[in-house]
Write a protein that holds these residues in place. Structure first.
Motif, PDB file in Angstrom:
ATOM      1  N   VAL A 192      46.982  48.951  38.839  1.00  0.00           N
ATOM      2  CA  VAL A 192      45.618  48.787  38.481  1.00  0.00           C
ATOM      3  C   VAL A 192      45.015  49.785  37.694  1.00  0.00           C
ATOM      4  CG1 VAL A 192      43.268  48.221  39.452  1.00  0.00           C
ATOM      5  CG2 VAL A 192      45.466  47.304  40.482  1.00  0.00           C
ATOM      6  N   ASP A 193      44.333  49.555  36.582  1.00  0.00           N
ATOM      7  CA  ASP A 193      43.618  50.683  35.909  1.00  0.00           C
ATOM      8  C   ASP A 193      41.849  50.258  36.047  1.00  0.00           C
ATOM      9  OD1 ASP A 193      45.586  52.015  34.889  1.00  0.00           O
ATOM     10  OD2 ASP A 193      45.902  50.795  32.891  1.00  0.00           O
ATOM     11  N   VAL A 194      41.121  51.072  36.244  1.00  0.00           N
ATOM     12  CA  VAL A 194      39.627  50.773  36.199  1.00  0.00           C
ATOM     13  C   VAL A 194      39.073  51.333  34.996  1.00  0.00           C
ATOM     14  CG1 VAL A 194      37.567  51.096  37.822  1.00  0.00           C
ATOM     15  CG2 VAL A 194      39.829  51.011  38.941  1.00  0.00           C
ATOM     16  N   VAL A 195      38.242  50.683  34.321  1.00  0.00           N
ATOM     17  CA  VAL A 195      37.423  50.922  33.361  1.00  0.00           C
ATOM     18  C   VAL A 195      35.753  50.777  33.589  1.00  0.00           C
ATOM     19  CG1 VAL A 195      36.819  50.815  31.025  1.00  0.00           C
ATOM     20  CG2 VAL A 195      39.144  50.266  31.762  1.00  0.00           C
ATOM     21  N   LEU A 196      35.021  51.756  33.588  1.00  0.00           N
ATOM     22  CA  LEU A 196      33.689  51.843  34.152  1.00  0.00           C
ATOM     23  C   LEU A 196      32.659  51.909  32.857  1.00  0.00           C
ATOM     24  CD1 LEU A 196      33.920  54.396  37.009  1.00  0.00           C
ATOM     25  CD2 LEU A 196      33.932  51.928  37.256  1.00  0.00           C
ATOM     26  N   SER A 197      31.705  51.568  32.810  1.00  0.00           N
ATOM     27  CA  SER A 197      30.657  51.555  31.878  1.00  0.00           C
ATOM     28  C   SER A 197      31.204  50.632  30.596  1.00  0.00           C
ATOM     29  CB  SER A 197      30.264  53.011  31.435  1.00  0.00           C
ATOM     30  OG  SER A 197      29.992  53.883  32.344  1.00  0.00           O
ATOM     31  N   ALA A 198      31.691  49.646  30.955  1.00  0.00           N
ATOM     32  CA  ALA A 198      32.063  48.851  30.019  1.00  0.00           C
ATOM     33  C   ALA A 198      31.630  47.467  29.899  1.00  0.00           C
ATOM     34  CB  ALA A 198      33.777  48.579  30.066  1.00  0.00           C
TER      35      ALA A 198
END
Ligand code: FAD
Length: 307
Positions: A192-198
Motif C-alpha cells: 500500500v502507498d499513501v499519497v497525501l495532499s492530492a
C-alpha cells in the motif's frame, strides 16, 4: 389509512412491504425509484444462495415478489415531509398528495458521494467502484486506488490489500483522518502507498474500462498519472434523510437512529436499511432489516393501534 406505509422501494422497502402484506394488513409503498441502488449495480455475487446476478435483474425480482401481494405500489413518488400526528402518521409527497398510515417504515436508502471528475460517471461499474465488500474480488491481483483517507477509505485499503496486487490510497488533506489503529495497520502493509495532499482530477480509461487516474499535488501543483485497473471512491455515504430533519432523530451523519426493533424516536415510525445507523450497507443486511422493521411495526399495531 394504511396500516403500514413503506417509504422507499429498495431491498429494505421491498422486504418490509412483503412482511407486512403477509400479515394481511393494509400496506403501501411509495418510492422515488423502485429497485433503489440495486438498479445501478452490475454484478452481485454476495447475495447468499444466488451465486451471481445482475442489479437490474435483482431489482425486477424484488418488484415481482412485492406484486405477488396486495400492496399499493406508488412508484416515482418522492416523500418530502413526515408529520407525526395523534394516532396517524402523515407522509407528504412532492406532488402535493398526503398519505396517512398507522405506522411508517422509512427505507429511503443512501447514495455514495461522488468525486465529480471527468470519467467517473462513464467508467462507473467499469473500474470505478464504491463498495469494497461487493467489488473487491473483481480486482484480484490487480492495481487499484482508494480515494479518501477517512475510516472507510483506510478500511477499504486494508481490506483490498489482501486481495489485489497493489493499493494507492489518495487523500485530499495533508493527513489521514482515520483512527490511529487503522493508520498503523495500513502502514504495516507492504503493498500500500499513501499519497497525501492530492486532488483527483480525472478518471482515465480506454473506452471500455478504467486504465488510471490523474491527480494533482495540492502543494506543488504538479500533475501525476497512476496506471490502475480500479478506483474505489470512499468519500462518504449520504443517507437520503433530508426530508426527515426536525421530525425523526438522526445521527450526526444524518442516519436515522433505530433500536433493535427498527423503531425510531417517533412512536409508530420505523426505519430500515442504508438510511439507518445499522452498520455495513449491504443488500442482504437491508433485506433483513426491512423484515425486522416490518415485524416491529406489526408488533406496534397489535399493541397500540385501534382496529
Ligand atoms: P436503496 O437501495 O438505496 O433504496 C432506497 C429507496 O428509497 C429507493 O427506492 C429510492 O428511490 C427511495 N427513496 C429515496 N428517497 C426517497 C424519498 N424522499 N421519497 C420516496 N422514496 C425515496 N450491496 C451488496 O450487498 N452487494 C453488491 O454487490 C452491491 N453492489 C453495489 C454496487 C453499487 C454501484 C451500489 C451503489 C451499491 C451496491 N451495494 C451492494 C449496496 C446495496 O445496493 C445497498 O446496501 C442496498 O441497496 C440498500 O438497500 P435500501 O433498501 O436500504 O436502500
Amino acid at each position: 389509512p394504511y396500516d403500514v406505509l413503506v417509504v422507499g422501494g429498495g431491498p429494505a422497502g421491498a422486504a418490509a412491504a412483503i412482511y407486512a402484506a403477509r400479515k394481511g394488513i393494509r400496506t403501501g409503498v411509495a418510492a422515488e425509484r423502485f429497485g433503489g441502488q440495486v438498479l445501478d449495480t452490475m454484478s452481485i455475487e454476495n447475495f447468499i444462495s444466488v451465486r451471481h446476478t445482475e442489479g437490474p435483474h435483482f431489482a425486477a425480482a424484488l418488484e415481482e415478489h412485492v406484486r405477488d401481494y396486495d400492496v399499493d405500489i406508488m412508484n416515482l413518488q418522492r416523500a418530502s415531509k413526515l408529520v407525526a400526528g395523534k394516532g396517524l402518521v402523515s407522509v407528504e409527497l412532492e406532488n402535493g398528495a398526503v398519505l396517512r398510515s398507522k405506522t411508517v417504515i422509512v427505507a429511503t436508502g443512501a447514495r455514495w458521494r461522488q468525486m465529480g471528475v471527468p470519467g467517473e460517471d462513464s467508467y462507473r461499474n467499469k473500474g470505478v467502484a464504491y463498495c469494497p465488500h461487493c467489488d473487491g474480488p473483481l480486482f484480484k491481483g490487480k492495481r487499484v486506488a482508494v480515494i479518501g483517507g477517512g475510516n472507510s477509505g483506510v478500511e477499504a485499503a486494508i481490506d483490498l490489500a489482501n486481495i489485489v496486487q497493489h493499493v494507492t490510497l489518495i487523500e485530499f488533506d495533508s493527513k489521514l483522518r482515520a483512527d490511529e489503529v487503522l493508520q498503523r495497520k495500513l502502514e504495516s502493509l507492504p503493498n500500500v502507498d499513501v499519497v497525501l495532499s492530492a486532488k483527483t482530477t480525472e478518471v482515465l480509461g480506454d473506452g471500455q474500462k478504467v486504465t488510471g487516474l490523474v491527480y494533482e499535488n495540492r502543494i506543488a501543483g504538479q500533475r501525476h498519472t497512476l496506471n490502475l485497473d480500479g478506483i474505489f471512491v470512499q468519500i462518504g455515504l449520504l443517507p437520503n434523510t433530508e426530508w426527515l430533519k426536525g421530525t425523526v432523530d438522526l445521527s450526526p451523519r444524518g442516519e436515522v437512529v433505530v433500536d433493535h426493533h427498527g423503531q425510531t424516536s417517533v412512536p409508530g415510525v420505523f426505519a430500515a436499511g442504508d438510511c439507518t445507523t445499522v452498520p455495513y450497507k449491504q443488500i442482504v443486511i437491508a433485506l433483513g432489516e426491512g423484515a425486522k422493521a416490518s415485524l416491529g411495526a406489526f408488533d406496534y399495531l397489535i399493541r397500540h393501534a385501534e382496529t
